[in-house]
Design a protein around this motif. Sequence first.
Motif, PDB file in Angstrom:
ATOM      1  N   ALA A  39      42.190  56.503  50.967  1.00  0.00           N
ATOM      2  CA  ALA A  39      43.004  56.511  52.182  1.00  0.00           C
ATOM      3  C   ALA A  39      43.439  55.123  52.622  1.00  0.00           C
ATOM      4  N   VAL A  40      42.663  54.081  52.271  1.00  0.00           N
ATOM      5  CA  VAL A  40      42.931  52.762  52.858  1.00  0.00           C
ATOM      6  C   VAL A  40      43.155  51.656  51.833  1.00  0.00           C
ATOM      7  N   ASP A  41      42.913  51.933  50.568  1.00  0.00           N
ATOM      8  CA  ASP A  41      42.881  50.851  49.585  1.00  0.00           C
ATOM      9  C   ASP A  41      44.207  50.116  49.446  1.00  0.00           C
ATOM     10  N   ASP A  42      45.305  50.801  49.761  1.00  0.00           N
ATOM     11  CA  ASP A  42      46.602  50.129  49.622  1.00  0.00           C
ATOM     12  C   ASP A  42      46.958  49.270  50.830  1.00  0.00           C
ATOM     13  N   THR A  43      46.160  49.326  51.894  1.00  0.00           N
ATOM     14  CA  THR A  43      46.463  48.544  53.098  1.00  0.00           C
ATOM     15  C   THR A  43      45.358  47.565  53.492  1.00  0.00           C
ATOM     16  N   VAL A  44      44.159  47.718  52.939  1.00  0.00           N
ATOM     17  CA  VAL A  44      43.034  46.857  53.299  1.00  0.00           C
ATOM     18  C   VAL A  44      42.646  45.997  52.105  1.00  0.00           C
ATOM     19  N   ASP A  45      42.574  44.697  52.323  1.00  0.00           N
ATOM     20  CA  ASP A  45      42.124  43.773  51.288  1.00  0.00           C
ATOM     21  C   ASP A  45      40.624  43.556  51.471  1.00  0.00           C
ATOM     22  N   PHE A  46      39.831  44.246  50.682  1.00  0.00           N
ATOM     23  CA  PHE A  46      38.381  44.207  50.842  1.00  0.00           C
ATOM     24  C   PHE A  46      37.789  42.849  50.463  1.00  0.00           C
ATOM     25  N   ARG A  47      38.540  42.018  49.784  1.00  0.00           N
ATOM     26  CA  ARG A  47      38.037  40.692  49.447  1.00  0.00           C
ATOM     27  C   ARG A  47      37.831  39.840  50.680  1.00  0.00           C
ATOM     28  N   ARG A  48      38.430  40.237  51.770  1.00  0.00           N
ATOM     29  CA  ARG A  48      38.371  39.439  52.997  1.00  0.00           C
ATOM     30  C   ARG A  48      37.174  39.770  53.883  1.00  0.00           C
ATOM     31  N   TYR A  49      36.342  40.726  53.462  1.00  0.00           N
ATOM     32  CA  TYR A  49      35.279  41.193  54.345  1.00  0.00           C
ATOM     33  C   TYR A  49      33.906  41.064  53.691  1.00  0.00           C
ATOM     34  N   ASP A  50      32.921  40.795  54.541  1.00  0.00           N
ATOM     35  CA  ASP A  50      31.535  40.671  54.108  1.00  0.00           C
ATOM     36  C   ASP A  50      30.768  41.978  54.245  1.00  0.00           C
ATOM     37  N   LEU A  51      31.181  42.825  55.194  1.00  0.00           N
ATOM     38  CA  LEU A  51      30.496  44.081  55.500  1.00  0.00           C
ATOM     39  C   LEU A  51      31.510  45.205  55.618  1.00  0.00           C
TER      40      LEU A  51
ATOM     41  N   LEU B  97      31.660  51.670  42.888  1.00  0.00           N
ATOM     42  CA  LEU B  97      33.067  51.783  43.258  1.00  0.00           C
ATOM     43  C   LEU B  97      33.671  50.388  43.361  1.00  0.00           C
ATOM     44  N   THR B  98      34.884  50.246  42.886  1.00  0.00           N
ATOM     45  CA  THR B  98      35.602  48.980  42.968  1.00  0.00           C
ATOM     46  C   THR B  98      36.937  49.214  43.651  1.00  0.00           C
ATOM     47  N   THR B  99      37.287  48.339  44.565  1.00  0.00           N
ATOM     48  CA  THR B  99      38.539  48.495  45.304  1.00  0.00           C
ATOM     49  C   THR B  99      39.713  48.038  44.449  1.00  0.00           C
ATOM     50  N   ALA B 100      40.899  48.327  44.921  1.00  0.00           N
ATOM     51  CA  ALA B 100      42.099  47.931  44.194  1.00  0.00           C
ATOM     52  C   ALA B 100      42.222  46.421  44.086  1.00  0.00           C
ATOM     53  N   ASP B 101      41.573  45.702  44.981  1.00  0.00           N
ATOM     54  CA  ASP B 101      41.608  44.245  44.953  1.00  0.00           C
ATOM     55  C   ASP B 101      40.588  43.668  43.983  1.00  0.00           C
ATOM     56  N   GLY B 102      39.785  44.540  43.376  1.00  0.00           N
ATOM     57  CA  GLY B 102      38.757  44.081  42.469  1.00  0.00           C
ATOM     58  C   GLY B 102      37.440  43.758  43.143  1.00  0.00           C
ATOM     59  N   ALA B 103      37.344  44.016  44.448  1.00  0.00           N
ATOM     60  CA  ALA B 103      36.110  43.743  45.175  1.00  0.00           C
ATOM     61  C   ALA B 103      35.158  44.921  45.039  1.00  0.00           C
ATOM     62  N   PRO B 104      33.864  44.662  44.889  1.00  0.00           N
ATOM     63  CA  PRO B 104      32.901  45.772  44.844  1.00  0.00           C
ATOM     64  C   PRO B 104      32.746  46.397  46.217  1.00  0.00           C
ATOM     65  N   PHE B 105      32.591  47.701  46.242  1.00  0.00           N
ATOM     66  CA  PHE B 105      32.349  48.426  47.490  1.00  0.00           C
ATOM     67  C   PHE B 105      30.842  48.383  47.736  1.00  0.00           C
ATOM     68  N   LYS B 106      30.404  47.462  48.596  1.00  0.00           N
ATOM     69  CA  LYS B 106      28.970  47.281  48.813  1.00  0.00           C
ATOM     70  C   LYS B 106      28.733  46.741  50.211  1.00  0.00           C
ATOM     71  N   ASN B 107      27.459  46.589  50.546  1.00  0.00           N
ATOM     72  CA  ASN B 107      27.064  46.179  51.896  1.00  0.00           C
ATOM     73  C   ASN B 107      27.753  47.065  52.923  1.00  0.00           C
ATOM     74  N   VAL B 108      27.603  48.380  52.701  1.00  0.00           N
ATOM     75  CA  VAL B 108      28.282  49.374  53.519  1.00  0.00           C
ATOM     76  C   VAL B 108      27.250  50.168  54.319  1.00  0.00           C
ATOM     77  N   SER B 109      27.536  50.362  55.598  1.00  0.00           N
ATOM     78  CA  SER B 109      26.660  51.122  56.495  1.00  0.00           C
ATOM     79  C   SER B 109      27.385  52.362  56.995  1.00  0.00           C
TER      80      SER B 109
END
Length: 431
Positions: A164-176, A205-217
């Motif tokens: 739902a969000v991978d095309d609009t959110v750059d996960f590389r920019r976030y720590d959590l 899981l890996t995001t479209a930006d290549g960032a790992p989907f981790k440190n998730v609550s």
Amino acid sequence: MKALAVVVMAATALAMTSPVPAGHFGPGAEAGAGGPPAAGDTGGRPPSGPCALPGATDNVSETARTPPGYARSSGTVRAVTFLIDFPDSPATTTPQARYAEFFPAVADYYRASSYGRLDYRSTPVLRWIRMSRPYAAYGIERGTPFDAESDDGYHAIAAEILDAVDDTVDFRRYDLINVLVTPGAGPPATEDVRSVTFAGSPTGLTTADGAPFKNVSFIWSRQTGDSPFRVLNHENAHSFGLPDLYYTGRGAALLKTPVGHWDPMDEDWGPSNDFLAWHKWKLGWLAPAQVRCLDGPGVRSFALTPTSVPGGLKLAVVPVSRHTVITLEARTPGPLDHAVCRSGVLVTAITTTMSTGSGPVRTADATPGSKGCYTTDLNVNAALSDAPYTAGQRYTGPPGMTVDVLGEDDEGDWQVRVRTVRPRASDGARD
């Protein structure tokens, strides 16, 4: 919260995600942006020296240094926050209202507890992300793991969020990553607590930006107490490397909490409570001058400034073996410590090799057998509410160690005298 199913997967050598460039605020306005620490501040450093004990390094633990893969815990830390609901449990409030249950309160709490050394910034995606299946179809229970091979559970939910969000959110920019679930999905927190964090390692899981989907609550239902947002503080603290302090094993429901209401990694429900000084040191919130390491024999006298007051000496540490320390700190009522009914010096025993949920920290009780002084809230371990040592009391620790609490001075600091008669145990010593 109490349902930390698979708290942390084995840490990897991957570095944390890159910080957001100045002026970039992602898909929504940030909550909790605050000013930097004062000029000349020397906090934000990992613990060092003879009191910074080694220990477990592949999971959350009390080890002084947190291994790679977890989120940084000082400086500017950025979270992206999503909201989800289900076709059979649609949201009954606006995304703004659900988000406001946690922010800016979470950021404000971290700023206060860290004395300004953690600038927590959350960027929300303010829309409900509807899951494709009814809530029950995902099989979420207390203890449900993040199974990358599964087509249901947290893996399926996370995959749908990404879709739902991978095309609009750059996960590389976030720590959590925070996921706030509509409160109507699943049982209320008073019946079964299911909030959970998956930290340290990628989840598969890996995001479209290549960032790992981790440190998730994942935050379920609503908590009780005067600061129910703290469930997210607790869960995010797992991503910073802190373990559960309450018991999680077989028969845990019959055991009293070993630390009590002296840290949200034990009791994060009910009235507000602050972090232990050892945790503040581990997270980089104490400057070196605020920690006193008593690693040799002798008699030392000093004053401890209460946790609730910025500045001053916050923590004294007495190593008793390679993996065990006795810690001293002053606790008094304060903006984050609502349940302190007996001010004084809190003494804890900390072991760095014990796993999360097995009691790695234990509070020494200055009034054994007492029913406690905070008895109005069942969420508080009343028997430990009057645990601090006050003027004229002595703590007798491992052989050769005594702590005499001399009293509170005119500045509100607590004067103590520590006597040790033998040096720290050798590296070969057993705990």
